[in-house]
Design an enzyme around this catalytic site. Structure first.
Site, short mmCIF file in Angstrom:
data_model
loop_
_atom_site.label_atom_id
_atom_site.label_comp_id
_atom_site.label_asym_id
_atom_site.label_seq_id
_atom_site.Cartn_x
_atom_site.Cartn_y
_atom_site.Cartn_z
N CYS A 81 41.46 40.68 30.37
CA CYS A 81 40.82 39.97 31.48
C CYS A 81 39.31 39.81 31.25
O CYS A 81 38.91 39.17 30.30
CB CYS A 81 41.14 40.65 32.81
SG CYS A 81 40.84 39.57 34.24
N LYS A 96 39.41 31.52 43.67
CA LYS A 96 39.92 32.63 42.86
C LYS A 96 41.35 32.38 42.43
O LYS A 96 42.20 31.98 43.22
CB LYS A 96 39.84 33.93 43.67
CG LYS A 96 40.29 35.16 42.89
CD LYS A 96 40.20 36.42 43.77
CE LYS A 96 40.62 37.66 43.01
NZ LYS A 96 40.57 38.88 43.84
N SER A 117 44.09 37.75 38.41
CA SER A 117 43.20 37.95 39.55
C SER A 117 41.77 37.83 39.04
O SER A 117 41.19 38.80 38.54
CB SER A 117 43.44 39.34 40.17
OG SER A 117 42.55 39.58 41.24
N HIS A 173 46.74 40.24 33.47
CA HIS A 173 46.95 41.68 33.69
C HIS A 173 48.43 41.98 33.64
O HIS A 173 49.05 42.30 34.67
CB HIS A 173 46.38 42.09 35.05
CG HIS A 173 44.89 42.26 35.07
ND1 HIS A 173 44.25 43.33 34.50
CD2 HIS A 173 43.93 41.48 35.60
CE1 HIS A 173 42.94 43.22 34.69
NE2 HIS A 173 42.72 42.10 35.34
N GLU A 205 49.75 44.56 32.68
CA GLU A 205 49.97 45.97 33.01
C GLU A 205 50.04 46.22 34.51
O GLU A 205 50.40 47.33 34.93
CB GLU A 205 48.85 46.83 32.41
CG GLU A 205 47.52 46.80 33.15
CD GLU A 205 46.69 45.54 32.90
OE1 GLU A 205 45.61 45.42 33.50
OE2 GLU A 205 47.12 44.68 32.11
N ARG A 252 43.56 44.48 51.04
CA ARG A 252 42.23 45.08 51.05
C ARG A 252 41.20 44.05 51.49
O ARG A 252 40.34 44.33 52.34
CB ARG A 252 41.88 45.59 49.65
CG ARG A 252 40.47 46.16 49.49
CD ARG A 252 40.06 46.16 48.04
NE ARG A 252 39.96 44.80 47.52
CZ ARG A 252 39.96 44.49 46.22
NH1 ARG A 252 40.08 45.44 45.31
NH2 ARG A 252 39.86 43.22 45.84
#
Length: 309
Positions: free
Chosen positions: A142, A163, A192, A235, A237, A249
């Site tokens: 990333c 985003k 992200s 990502h 993972e 969040r």
């Protein structure tokens, strides 16, 4: 075969509960093989979560792996205790007199800053220069991938109007690429970020190979021609609920984030999330360790020479 990590690491208990093979140093020392030495430069704020995610990926091979967790010297972590860092991490200065079969440089939530304004940029550049000479294959993830492409090849990142948040399908460009062996023609990648790498910028540099990209999120995967640097902008993972946690969040902060795309069942955040990328993730990390670390690295770590680029 397992990864070798300290039994006191929080990730150890989690992985054992998942029936993932990990072992302590005492048991590993009884095996008459040379384990792979992998350093992880963990730039993520929630370091313990990232540790578990990456350990899970690295454990899915028949290889024994020694892990060295590395922290940036002088950077104060706001989300990880000093006790954890002192107990389980070494500083970047501690790696400079060693060599490693592989290294992972993670992402970091700083992609909207110019690289030079990141408070640890100079130290990260020293680590990347060190890896160029002393690590056989380095995987950049990333923002780490964007940092590596910028520092090594001068390739810029580009801000996007909104985003990228969700699971986006990438197109396999080089079917014979060992990193992508066993992949489908299109594969899901959790993403992200607020920036992207333009695929044309990668194609314009003869020192690099573009391996996968997305019409929406840009370059997904590239590598140096000598296979010593791997750049993944997604990502793989991530846990199933990582994007969900990020979304809620931000909702809790009153930020009104966009709903992660191609992620929630029926695009309803009240419904459960199902991972669509887990098999892709394990395959990718196993391919990297097998084809570009284990099968190519010298048996004697001291024989590792600098990269061609």
């Amino acid at each position: 075969m397992p990864i070798r990590i300290d039994s006191d690491l929080p990730a150890y208990a989690t992985l054992e509960q998942e029936n993932i093979f990990v072992m302590t140093g005492e048991r590993a020392s009884a095996q008459d093989i040379r384990p792979l030495e992998i350093a992880i430069v963990n730039l993520m704020p929630t370091k313990e979560v990232t540790e578990t995610q990456l350990f899970r990926m690295l454990s899915n091979t028949p290889l024994q792996i020694n892990i060295s967790l590395v922290q940036i010297e002088g950077h104060v972590s706001k989300n990880t205790s000093n006790a954890h860092l002192s107990r389980f991490y070494i500083s970047s200065q501690d790696i400079f007199d060693k060599k490693f079969d592989g290294m992972i440089i993670t992402g970091a939530p700083v992609e909207q800053l110019p690289f030079e304004q990141v408070d640890y940029w100079d130290e990260l550049c020293r680590i990347m220069d060190y890896a160029h000479r002393n690590v056989f294959s380095t995987l950049y993830i990333c923002w780490g991938a964007m940092a590596g492409l910028y520092h090594q090849y001068g390739i810029p990142k580009h801000e996007v109007s909104r985003k990228f948040s969700g699971v986006y399908h990438s197109r396999l460009i080089v079917p014979t690429e060992p990193l992508l062996r066993g992949f489908d023609d299109f594969f899901p990648v959790p993403t992200s970020r607020y920036t992207k790498i333009d695929s044309q910028d990668v194609l314009g540099d003869t020192r690099l190979s573009l391996l996968a990209d997305s019409e929406i999120t840009g370059m997904t995967l590239a590598k140096s021609r000598d296979n010593r640097s791997i750049f993944m902008t997604g990502h793989l993972e991530y846990d199933s609920d990582t994007l969900s946690k990020e979304y809620f969040r931000d909702v809790g902060k009153g930020l009104a984030p966009s709903l992660p795309e191609h992620y929630f069942t029926d695009n309803d955040p009240a419904k459960p999330v199902r991972s669509t990328w887990r098999s892709t993730a394990h395959l990718f990390y196993s391919n990297w360790l097998n084809y570009y670390v284990y099968q190519m690295t010298p048996y004697r770590l001291g024989d590792i020479a600098g990269s061609e680029d």
